[in-house]
Scaffold this motif. Structure first.
Motif, PDB file in Angstrom:
ATOM      1  N   HIS A 143      18.244  20.354  -3.578  1.00  0.00           N
ATOM      2  CA  HIS A 143      17.519  22.182  -2.094  1.00  0.00           C
ATOM      3  C   HIS A 143      16.363  21.512  -1.501  1.00  0.00           C
ATOM      4  CE1 HIS A 143      17.742  25.439  -4.927  1.00  0.00           C
ATOM      5  NE2 HIS A 143      18.448  24.426  -5.083  1.00  0.00           N
ATOM      6  N   ALA A 144      16.029  19.812  -1.597  1.00  0.00           N
ATOM      7  CA  ALA A 144      16.029  19.261   0.064  1.00  0.00           C
ATOM      8  C   ALA A 144      17.416  19.135   0.591  1.00  0.00           C
ATOM      9  CB  ALA A 144      15.333  17.910  -0.493  1.00  0.00           C
ATOM     10  N   ASP A 145      17.814  18.140   0.341  1.00  0.00           N
ATOM     11  CA  ASP A 145      19.349  18.438   1.157  1.00  0.00           C
ATOM     12  C   ASP A 145      19.518  19.494   1.289  1.00  0.00           C
ATOM     13  OD1 ASP A 145      18.975  15.910   0.958  1.00  0.00           O
ATOM     14  OD2 ASP A 145      20.474  15.847  -1.231  1.00  0.00           O
ATOM     15  N   ALA A 146      19.850  20.417   1.222  1.00  0.00           N
ATOM     16  CA  ALA A 146      20.504  21.543   1.564  1.00  0.00           C
ATOM     17  C   ALA A 146      19.278  21.941   2.952  1.00  0.00           C
ATOM     18  CB  ALA A 146      20.639  23.477   0.598  1.00  0.00           C
ATOM     19  N   ILE A 147      18.210  21.838   2.583  1.00  0.00           N
ATOM     20  CA  ILE A 147      17.058  22.398   3.859  1.00  0.00           C
ATOM     21  C   ILE A 147      17.202  21.370   4.656  1.00  0.00           C
ATOM     22  CG2 ILE A 147      15.080  22.296   4.659  1.00  0.00           C
ATOM     23  CD1 ILE A 147      14.776  23.702   1.524  1.00  0.00           C
ATOM     24  N   ALA A 148      17.030  20.358   4.369  1.00  0.00           N
ATOM     25  CA  ALA A 148      17.858  19.343   5.492  1.00  0.00           C
ATOM     26  C   ALA A 148      18.500  19.576   6.195  1.00  0.00           C
ATOM     27  CB  ALA A 148      17.823  17.631   5.125  1.00  0.00           C
ATOM     28  N   ASN A 149      19.785  20.337   5.760  1.00  0.00           N
ATOM     29  CA  ASN A 149      21.352  19.605   5.905  1.00  0.00           C
ATOM     30  C   ASN A 149      21.393  20.960   6.808  1.00  0.00           C
ATOM     31  OD1 ASN A 149      22.638  17.342   5.470  1.00  0.00           O
ATOM     32  ND2 ASN A 149      23.400  18.497   3.864  1.00  0.00           N
ATOM     33  N   LEU A 150      20.951  22.248   6.353  1.00  0.00           N
ATOM     34  CA  LEU A 150      20.865  23.636   7.083  1.00  0.00           C
ATOM     35  C   LEU A 150      20.234  23.977   8.278  1.00  0.00           C
ATOM     36  CD1 LEU A 150      21.781  26.319   6.773  1.00  0.00           C
ATOM     37  CD2 LEU A 150      20.062  27.027   6.287  1.00  0.00           C
ATOM     38  N   LEU A 151      19.029  22.950   8.963  1.00  0.00           N
ATOM     39  CA  LEU A 151      17.527  23.494   9.391  1.00  0.00           C
ATOM     40  C   LEU A 151      17.580  22.329  10.908  1.00  0.00           C
ATOM     41  CD1 LEU A 151      14.783  24.427   8.574  1.00  0.00           C
ATOM     42  CD2 LEU A 151      16.083  25.550   9.224  1.00  0.00           C
ATOM     43  N   PRO A 152      17.852  22.992  12.166  1.00  0.00           N
ATOM     44  CA  PRO A 152      18.400  21.943  13.218  1.00  0.00           C
ATOM     45  C   PRO A 152      17.751  20.400  13.031  1.00  0.00           C
ATOM     46  CG  PRO A 152      17.384  23.624  13.825  1.00  0.00           C
ATOM     47  CD  PRO A 152      17.591  24.190  12.814  1.00  0.00           C
ATOM     48  N   SER A 153      16.440  20.090  13.097  1.00  0.00           N
ATOM     49  CA  SER A 153      15.583  19.106  13.294  1.00  0.00           C
ATOM     50  C   SER A 153      14.974  19.071  12.474  1.00  0.00           C
ATOM     51  CB  SER A 153      14.520  19.593  14.444  1.00  0.00           C
ATOM     52  OG  SER A 153      13.840  18.715  14.342  1.00  0.00           O
ATOM     53  N   ARG A 154      14.422  17.553  11.633  1.00  0.00           N
ATOM     54  CA  ARG A 154      13.460  17.258  10.847  1.00  0.00           C
ATOM     55  C   ARG A 154      12.124  17.644  11.007  1.00  0.00           C
ATOM     56  NH1 ARG A 154      13.860  10.571  10.155  1.00  0.00           N
ATOM     57  NH2 ARG A 154      12.412  11.038   8.592  1.00  0.00           N
ATOM     58  N   SER A 155      11.805  17.771  12.363  1.00  0.00           N
ATOM     59  CA  SER A 155      10.464  18.704  12.312  1.00  0.00           C
ATOM     60  C   SER A 155      10.370  19.825  11.621  1.00  0.00           C
ATOM     61  CB  SER A 155       9.815  18.745  14.079  1.00  0.00           C
ATOM     62  OG  SER A 155      10.786  19.749  14.812  1.00  0.00           O
ATOM     63  N   ASP A 156      11.326  20.088  11.392  1.00  0.00           N
ATOM     64  CA  ASP A 156      11.588  21.184  10.525  1.00  0.00           C
ATOM     65  C   ASP A 156      10.885  22.223   8.980  1.00  0.00           C
ATOM     66  OD1 ASP A 156      12.024  23.229  12.859  1.00  0.00           O
ATOM     67  OD2 ASP A 156      13.604  22.676  13.066  1.00  0.00           O
ATOM     68  N   PHE A 157      11.068  20.703   8.471  1.00  0.00           N
ATOM     69  CA  PHE A 157      10.565  20.485   7.072  1.00  0.00           C
ATOM     70  C   PHE A 157       9.602  19.632   6.908  1.00  0.00           C
ATOM     71  CE2 PHE A 157      14.620  18.988   7.871  1.00  0.00           C
ATOM     72  CZ  PHE A 157      14.960  18.197   7.443  1.00  0.00           C
ATOM     73  N   LYS A 158       9.361  18.990   6.170  1.00  0.00           N
ATOM     74  CA  LYS A 158       8.004  17.991   5.866  1.00  0.00           C
ATOM     75  C   LYS A 158       7.814  18.072   4.156  1.00  0.00           C
ATOM     76  CE  LYS A 158       4.168  15.309   8.570  1.00  0.00           C
ATOM     77  NZ  LYS A 158       3.532  15.604   9.251  1.00  0.00           N
ATOM     78  N   LEU A 159       7.330  16.731   3.545  1.00  0.00           N
ATOM     79  CA  LEU A 159       6.846  15.959   2.554  1.00  0.00           C
ATOM     80  C   LEU A 159       5.587  15.800   2.342  1.00  0.00           C
ATOM     81  CD1 LEU A 159       7.293  15.850  -0.804  1.00  0.00           C
ATOM     82  CD2 LEU A 159       8.136  13.548   0.005  1.00  0.00           C
ATOM     83  N   TYR A 160       4.438  16.533   1.949  1.00  0.00           N
ATOM     84  CA  TYR A 160       2.990  15.760   1.740  1.00  0.00           C
ATOM     85  C   TYR A 160       3.033  14.974   0.408  1.00  0.00           C
ATOM     86  CZ  TYR A 160       2.418  18.222   6.317  1.00  0.00           C
ATOM     87  OH  TYR A 160       1.797  18.329   7.252  1.00  0.00           O
ATOM     88  N   VAL A 161       3.273  13.740   0.510  1.00  0.00           N
ATOM     89  CA  VAL A 161       2.783  13.261  -0.628  1.00  0.00           C
ATOM     90  C   VAL A 161       1.386  13.135  -0.975  1.00  0.00           C
ATOM     91  CG1 VAL A 161       3.321  11.008  -1.693  1.00  0.00           C
ATOM     92  CG2 VAL A 161       4.768  11.595  -0.242  1.00  0.00           C
ATOM     93  N   ILE A 162       0.935  13.864  -1.854  1.00  0.00           N
ATOM     94  CA  ILE A 162      -0.194  13.970  -2.803  1.00  0.00           C
ATOM     95  C   ILE A 162      -0.720  12.920  -3.759  1.00  0.00           C
ATOM     96  CG2 ILE A 162      -1.947  15.022  -3.711  1.00  0.00           C
ATOM     97  CD1 ILE A 162      -1.007  16.313  -1.088  1.00  0.00           C
ATOM     98  N   GLU A 163      -1.821  12.092  -2.952  1.00  0.00           N
ATOM     99  CA  GLU A 163      -2.157  10.438  -3.971  1.00  0.00           C
ATOM    100  C   GLU A 163      -2.199  10.667  -5.193  1.00  0.00           C
ATOM    101  OE1 GLU A 163      -4.449   7.696  -1.981  1.00  0.00           O
ATOM    102  OE2 GLU A 163      -2.612   6.755  -0.468  1.00  0.00           O
ATOM    103  N   ALA A 164      -2.352  10.143  -6.374  1.00  0.00           N
ATOM    104  CA  ALA A 164      -2.812  10.271  -7.653  1.00  0.00           C
ATOM    105  C   ALA A 164      -4.275  10.384  -8.068  1.00  0.00           C
ATOM    106  CB  ALA A 164      -2.231   9.211  -8.591  1.00  0.00           C
ATOM    107  N   GLY A 165      -5.029   9.537  -7.058  1.00  0.00           N
ATOM    108  CA  GLY A 165      -5.903   9.221  -7.314  1.00  0.00           C
ATOM    109  C   GLY A 165      -6.955  10.732  -6.802  1.00  0.00           C
ATOM    110  N   ILE A 166      -6.915  11.740  -6.136  1.00  0.00           N
ATOM    111  CA  ILE A 166      -7.732  12.208  -5.308  1.00  0.00           C
ATOM    112  C   ILE A 166      -7.249  13.858  -6.116  1.00  0.00           C
ATOM    113  CG2 ILE A 166      -7.643  11.398  -3.549  1.00  0.00           C
ATOM    114  CD1 ILE A 166      -5.600  13.871  -2.400  1.00  0.00           C
ATOM    115  N   LYS A 167      -6.053  13.988  -7.116  1.00  0.00           N
ATOM    116  CA  LYS A 167      -5.916  14.672  -7.840  1.00  0.00           C
ATOM    117  C   LYS A 167      -6.546  15.291  -8.520  1.00  0.00           C
ATOM    118  CE  LYS A 167      -0.555  14.177  -9.412  1.00  0.00           C
ATOM    119  NZ  LYS A 167       0.029  13.796 -10.327  1.00  0.00           N
ATOM    120  N   GLU A 168      -7.457  15.594  -9.425  1.00  0.00           N
ATOM    121  CA  GLU A 168      -8.745  16.042  -9.973  1.00  0.00           C
ATOM    122  C   GLU A 168      -9.446  16.192  -9.670  1.00  0.00           C
ATOM    123  OE1 GLU A 168     -11.687  15.119 -13.620  1.00  0.00           O
ATOM    124  OE2 GLU A 168     -10.637  13.139 -12.874  1.00  0.00           O
ATOM    125  N   SER A 169     -10.146  15.311  -8.204  1.00  0.00           N
ATOM    126  CA  SER A 169     -11.319  16.487  -7.153  1.00  0.00           C
ATOM    127  C   SER A 169     -10.433  17.410  -6.237  1.00  0.00           C
ATOM    128  CB  SER A 169     -11.575  14.962  -6.528  1.00  0.00           C
ATOM    129  OG  SER A 169     -10.741  14.380  -5.626  1.00  0.00           O
TER     130      SER A 169
END
Length: 271
Positions: A206-232
């Protein structure tokens, strides 16, 4: 991981809550996953099911829907009753109760998405996938004009799109992607401010489907949550906003599963 998405690393609880507030303002759809390496692939396309032929997956879908209807008809909640007559709603209900389906569940609440990003896989970075759903509503209409067989009268009129017309075809259907809401809802969906994405074909990221459908990369984003802050961050979500498993699964089965966590904590030496 899909590499066409812009990514941003979140390495502190403070930054995480800043991101959440930004997403609240945008009103984008969000999905949290506890391992950033996992694709945006539905559960029916994972593990042993991945290589299964389309006809067999459809057969399993149909059987799971029929079993749901024959057993839940006597005790389903008012919102779940829609599953008794509509196949797509049936898949929505099945998805929330852990049955493999072709749907991915998303949330209008970045708080909820963050919870799922930090709940589990303690040693792995989590992920919040998010995209501009209001823009999808505009851009997605072109699909039905491209494939008029997806509409009830064959006109390509976006207002007459019906996923059931092609989603369950035995032959490969048009390669469409859709996002939907079930307004009446049911307890788990409503607690999680849920929405769904779906493709007519199986084994689609679905990430590919969204990227192919929306016109700009500014319309979708991935935030990576570092493992070290998960518990807090998980504790912060519960203490500051009341976001925890018990609140997001407001039914007896969900409460029992939450209670089961006591024994997991005992095994881990927490209790």
């Amino acid at each position: 991981m899909t590499h066409t998405w812009n990514t941003e690393t979140v390495d502190s609880q403070e930054k995480a809550f800043d991101v959440i507030q930004e997403l609240v303002a945008k009103r984008w759809l969000c999905r949290g996953q506890s391992n950033v390496e996992h694709r945006l692939e539905p559960s029916i396309d994972r593990g042993k099911l991945k290589e299964m032929p389309r006809a067999q997956k459809i057969q399993l879908e149909r059987k799971s829907i029929e079993i749901l209807r024959s057993t839940a008809r006597f005790f389903s909640s008012a919102g779940e009753q829609g599953a008794l007559s509509d196949d797509i709603i049936a898949l929505m209900v099945l998805r929330h109760y852990g049955v493999p389906t072709r749907l991915l569940d998303w949330s209008l609440s970045p708080f909820v998405a963050t919870f799922f990003a930090v709940c589990g896989n303690a040693e792995s970075n989590g992920a919040i996938w998010t995209f501009n759903e209001p823009l999808y509503e505009k851009e997605g209409k072109g699909q039905w004009q491209r494939w008029p067989e997806t509409t009830r009268d064959g006109s390509g009129d976006p207002d007459k799109f019906d996923a059931k017309l092609t989603a369950f075809a035995l032959d490969d259907p048009p390669d469409w992607f859709c996002c939907g809401f079930y307004k009446e809802g049911f307890p788990r969906q409503n607690a999680q401010a849920g929405a769904y994405t779906m493709t007519a074909r199986f084994d689609c990221d679905h990430a590919d489907a969204i990227a192919n459908l929306l016109p700009s990369r500014s319309d979708f984003k991935l935030y990576v949550i570092e493992a070290g802050i998960k518990e807090s961050l998980r504790k912060g979500l519960q203490e500051k906003y009341g976001i925890w498993r018990g609140a997001l699964f407001p039914d007896t089965a969900g409460a029992a599963c939450t209670a089961h966590g006591v024994f997991y904590e005992w095994e881990a030496g927490v209790l």
